[in-house]
Design an enzyme around this catalytic site. Structure first.
Site, PDB file in Angstrom:
ATOM      1  N   ASP A  74       0.725  -1.113  -0.038  1.00 29.33           N
ATOM      2  CA  ASP A  74       0.022  -0.021   0.080  1.00 29.33           C
ATOM      3  C   ASP A  74       0.775   1.211   0.141  1.00 29.33           C
ATOM      4  O   ASP A  74       2.228   1.120  -0.064  1.00 29.33           O
ATOM      5  CB  ASP A  74      -0.930  -0.099   1.063  1.00 29.33           C
ATOM      6  CG  ASP A  74      -2.355   0.561   1.078  1.00 29.33           C
ATOM      7  OD1 ASP A  74      -2.499   1.264   0.007  1.00 29.33           O
ATOM      8  OD2 ASP A  74      -3.128   0.455   1.802  1.00 29.33           O
ATOM      9  N   GLU A 125      -0.999   1.741  -5.172  1.00 27.35           N
ATOM     10  CA  GLU A 125      -1.071   3.284  -4.821  1.00 27.35           C
ATOM     11  C   GLU A 125      -2.040   4.086  -5.453  1.00 27.35           C
ATOM     12  O   GLU A 125      -1.935   5.171  -5.671  1.00 27.35           O
ATOM     13  CB  GLU A 125       0.354   3.753  -5.207  1.00 27.35           C
ATOM     14  CG  GLU A 125       1.128   3.619  -6.639  1.00 27.35           C
ATOM     15  CD  GLU A 125       0.171   4.478  -7.443  1.00 27.35           C
ATOM     16  OE1 GLU A 125      -0.552   3.761  -8.340  1.00 27.35           O
ATOM     17  OE2 GLU A 125       0.654   5.347  -7.918  1.00 27.35           O
ATOM     18  N   ASP A 130      -2.232   6.943  -8.403  1.00 25.26           N
ATOM     19  CA  ASP A 130      -1.853   8.072  -8.313  1.00 25.26           C
ATOM     20  C   ASP A 130      -0.677   8.668  -9.003  1.00 25.26           C
ATOM     21  O   ASP A 130      -0.463   9.434  -9.488  1.00 25.26           O
ATOM     22  CB  ASP A 130      -1.517   8.632  -6.950  1.00 25.26           C
ATOM     23  CG  ASP A 130      -2.816   8.899  -5.935  1.00 25.26           C
ATOM     24  OD1 ASP A 130      -3.769   8.622  -6.428  1.00 25.26           O
ATOM     25  OD2 ASP A 130      -2.659   8.970  -4.687  1.00 25.26           O
ATOM     26  N   ASN A 131       0.158   7.588  -9.434  1.00 23.94           N
ATOM     27  CA  ASN A 131       1.415   7.794  -9.885  1.00 23.94           C
ATOM     28  C   ASN A 131       1.571   7.277 -11.330  1.00 23.94           C
ATOM     29  O   ASN A 131       2.615   6.730 -11.776  1.00 23.94           O
ATOM     30  CB  ASN A 131       2.584   7.624  -9.246  1.00 23.94           C
ATOM     31  CG  ASN A 131       2.676   8.337  -7.677  1.00 23.94           C
ATOM     32  OD1 ASN A 131       3.028   9.368  -7.673  1.00 23.94           O
ATOM     33  ND2 ASN A 131       2.198   7.637  -6.917  1.00 23.94           N
ATOM     34  N   ASP A 139     -10.160   3.802  -3.590  1.00 22.85           N
ATOM     35  CA  ASP A 139     -10.780   2.403  -3.089  1.00 22.85           C
ATOM     36  C   ASP A 139     -12.396   2.158  -3.595  1.00 22.85           C
ATOM     37  O   ASP A 139     -13.326   3.355  -3.693  1.00 22.85           O
ATOM     38  CB  ASP A 139     -10.901   2.502  -1.498  1.00 22.85           C
ATOM     39  CG  ASP A 139      -9.567   2.234  -0.919  1.00 22.85           C
ATOM     40  OD1 ASP A 139      -8.547   1.990  -1.510  1.00 22.85           O
ATOM     41  OD2 ASP A 139      -9.554   2.077   0.467  1.00 22.85           O
TER      42      ASP A 139
HETATM   43  C1  GLA Z   1      -5.933   1.224   1.608  1.00 20.87           C
HETATM   44  C2  GLA Z   1      -6.284   0.294   0.329  1.00 20.87           C
HETATM   45  C3  GLA Z   1      -7.178  -0.674   0.762  1.00 20.87           C
HETATM   46  C4  GLA Z   1      -7.086  -1.330   2.283  1.00 20.87           C
HETATM   47  C5  GLA Z   1      -6.738  -0.361   3.102  1.00 20.87           C
HETATM   48  C6  GLA Z   1      -6.063  -1.166   4.543  1.00 20.87           C
HETATM   49  O1  GLA Z   1      -7.114   2.159   1.598  1.00 20.87           O
HETATM   50  O2  GLA Z   1      -6.393   1.004  -0.756  1.00 20.87           O
HETATM   51  O3  GLA Z   1      -7.568  -1.502  -0.255  1.00 20.87           O
HETATM   52  O4  GLA Z   1      -5.638  -2.125   1.933  1.00 20.87           O
HETATM   53  O5  GLA Z   1      -5.653   0.735   2.747  1.00 20.87           O
HETATM   54  O6  GLA Z   1      -6.058   0.124   5.408  1.00 20.87           O
END
Ligand code: GLA
Length: 396
Positions: free
Chosen positions: A143, A176, A179-180, A198
């Site tokens: 992440d 990520e 974003d990049n 998300d």
């Molecule tokens: C980010 C990711 C999610 C999940 C959460 C966990 O938001 O994009 O898919 O992994 O972190 O904290």
């Protein structure tokens, strides 16, 4: 690694684990349904349900624990598991998952802390990769929270090299959020990369969290525009883990799943498999839809037309076949009359073309599991609101 192996490794140059993810990865991830509320018992139950409810047979392979499994780093800097939630430790859990014939995945973050506030891997990449190898980890989701001052490509490269140095093949999932522009640089670094922020469990909409938003299924779908040329065997666009079974209607779940199949997206289930309804399981294990997703050409589908909330998507498949998906985004059902003979479909990226006037395909409905005629006849059907008609065309 022995000294000699280390020299060979450096001389050869690190690379991501080869041969993995030749078709879009399939598995389960804890985040969408459980967020931080995970324990070893829960993950074991899920793994058993993946076998018992037919998901393993349908091709789901990875059981991935997302954020919040971490405890503190020990005095030497090695990461440990949260002892209350995972008292037997991560290795025991990985062994259990392996004993069921499944693979085991874990989560970390390129920054100093994960999004859930647990220790991140920044500065500990090689140590973490060694631990994962020792535990038997097969998949790492990595992440991007708390990464101030880091350049994404370099940070993901560092972890790729650390995983390679640790010597265990690990599927590397880059997260990520697009974003990049990871599709421009991640092909040789990871096996899949998130293209968006998300997902959340609504057909369309934005959920505003203040500094960031999560997105409904249709919003995420729209954000995939222009990305298909970057995906292929071993390196996939990842429009995020699925929300099938979590809050939407059966029609919406079916539309969501079908579109993730059309996109050649990783199929990462994000629901409570133990208690999911039979309808949810039926959607997730539709082998004819999965075959579209897992087609060995690995070509992402595209919208051929979009009119009045009705989209018609095409995906070239091996052996000259095609998948076609009519997606109704409208609040009302739609009657369709589709005269194939008037249509020409050109896919420059895949160097494929259909001129329906000159070729006849047999049509199979992938949700009814029925042959429904050929492309010589105009297709007449009703596509319910927020649902799909998903077809496979095969040369006769
Ligand atoms: C980010 C990711 C999610 C999940 C959460 C966990 O938001 O994009 O898919 O992994 O972190 O904290």
């Amino acid at each position: 690694m022995t000294f000699l192996a280390a020299i060979l490794f450096v001389a050869a140059g690190a690379q991501k684990a080869p041969d993995l993810a030749q078709t879009p990865p399939m598995g389960w991830n804890s985040w969408n349904i459980y967020a931080c509320d995970i324990t070893e018992d829960l993950v074991k139950e899920v793994a058993r349900a993946i076998v018992d409810r037919g998901l393993k047979d349908a091709g789901y392979e990875y059981v991935v624990i997302d954020d919040c499994w971490h405890g503190k780093r020990d005095s030497l800097g090695f990461i440990t598991a949260d002892q209350e939630k995972f008292p037997s430790g991560i290795k025991a859990l990985a062994d259990y998952v392996h004993s069921l014939g499944l693979k085991f995945g874990i989560y970390s973050d390129a920054g100093w802390q994960t999004c859930g506030g647990r220790p991140g891997s920044r500065g500990y990449e090689y140590q973490d990769a060694m631990k994962y190898a020792e535990w038997g980890v097969d998949y790492l989701k990595y992440d991007w929270c708390n990464t101030e001052g880091l350049a994404a490509e370099g940070a993901y490269l560092t972890m790729r090299d650390a995983l390679a140095a640790a010597g265990r093949p690990v599927l590397f999932s880059i997260c990520e959020w697009g974003d990049n522009n990871p599709w421009l640089w991640a092909r040789d670094i990871g096996h899949m990369w998130r293209t968006t922020g998300d997902i959340f469990d609504d057909f369309s909409g934005e959920l505003d969290h203040g500094t960031w938003s999560s997105w409904g299924i249709m919003n995420i779908l729209d954000m995939q525009d222009g990305l298909r040329e970057y995906a292929g065997p071993g390196h996939w666009n990842d429009p995020d883990m699925m929300e099938v079974g979590n809050a939407m209607s059966v029609n919406e779940d079916r539309a969501h799943f079908s579109m993730w199949c059309m996109l050649a997206s990783p199929l990462i289930v994000g629901t409570d498999i133990q208690h999911a309804s039979d309808e949810t399981i039926e959607i997730l294990t539709n082998e004819e839809a999965i075959a579209v997703n897992q087609d060995k050409l690995g070509i992402q589908g595209f919208a051929h037309s979009k009119t009045d909330s009705l989209e018609i998507w095409y995906k070239p498949l091996s052996d000259g076949d095609w998948a076609v998906c009519f997606l109704n985004r409208d609040e009302n059902d739609k009657e369709i009359e589709y005269n194939w003979n008037e249509k020409v479909v050109v896919d420059d990226f895949a160097s494929r073309k259909i001129d329906f006037a000159n070729i006849e395909y047999a049509i199979r409905d992938l949700w009814l599991h029925k042959d429904i005629g050929t492309t010589k006849k105009t297709l007449k059907a009703t596509v319910p609101s927020h649902d799909v008609l998903m077809l496979r065309l095969s040369t006769k």
